[in-house]
Design an enzyme around this catalytic site. Structure first.
Site, mmCIF file in Angstrom:
data_model
loop_
_atom_site.group_PDB
_atom_site.id
_atom_site.type_symbol
_atom_site.label_atom_id
_atom_site.label_comp_id
_atom_site.label_asym_id
_atom_site.label_seq_id
_atom_site.Cartn_x
_atom_site.Cartn_y
_atom_site.Cartn_z
ATOM 1 N N SER A 108 0.790 -1.288 -0.092
ATOM 2 C CA SER A 108 -0.058 0.010 0.185
ATOM 3 C C SER A 108 0.935 1.262 0.010
ATOM 4 C CB SER A 108 -0.996 0.020 1.272
ATOM 5 O OG SER A 108 -1.407 1.223 1.346
ATOM 6 N N TYR A 119 0.006 -0.663 10.664
ATOM 7 C CA TYR A 119 -0.264 -0.828 9.286
ATOM 8 C C TYR A 119 0.872 -0.542 8.320
ATOM 9 C CZ TYR A 119 -2.949 -1.064 4.937
ATOM 10 O OH TYR A 119 -3.204 -1.400 3.783
#
Length: 151
Positions: A9, A34
């Site tokens: 990501s 994350y």
């Protein structure tokens, strides 16, 4: 040859590898954890591309923001954000497009150790291109898991 596709990501831009606190026991913040995991995905891909036989290609991709329901188990603002933005997010099929392309397209045959978005090579944080950091993270992962990838 074989192909491995890792979903990462652009959140990796907010990541930072701290070898003194890999499991984030000090000052845990969900988004930072994350983001760091996505940075580590890119470092893994970089080092795996170096270590794997040339018959195996490994690449990462950013799917974009997908209406997958990710994070909906959390309480608070994520649920509000999701319900407001869902109509504008990619469908799961759209989010999977680059993964499927990387796994099957003849034009990326033999391409390895790269990061893609929308079927194009994509920029990365400087730390994600750091060979020494990638090697150190790989070696620390081997130490922590007790597993070594045979070459």
């Amino acid at each position: 040859g074989a192909r491995v596709v890792c979903v990462s990501s652009d959140a990796h831009y907010g990541g930072r590898v701290d070898f003194d606190d890999l499991d984030r026991t000090r000052g845990y913040f969900a988004y930072r954890a994350y983001a760091t995991s996505k940075l580590m995905n890119l470092l893994f891909v970089r080092e795996a591309a170096r270590r794997l036989p040339t018959s195996v290609a490994i690449n990462a991709q950013h799917p974009g923001v997908v209406a997958s329901g990710f994070g909906l188990g959390d309480r608070g603002l994520i649920n509000v954000w999701y319900s407001v933005t869902k109509p504008f997010l990619k469908s799961p099929t759209q989010g999977a497009d680059t993964s499927v392309w990387l796994a099957t397209a003849p034009e990326v045959d033999g391409v390895t150790g790269k990061y893609f978005c929308r079927r194009r090579e994509h920029g990365m944080l400087a730390a994600a291109r750091d060979d020494d950091l990638a090697r150190r993270l790989w070696e620390e992962s081997e130490r922590l898991t007790g597993m070594t990838l045979p070459v």
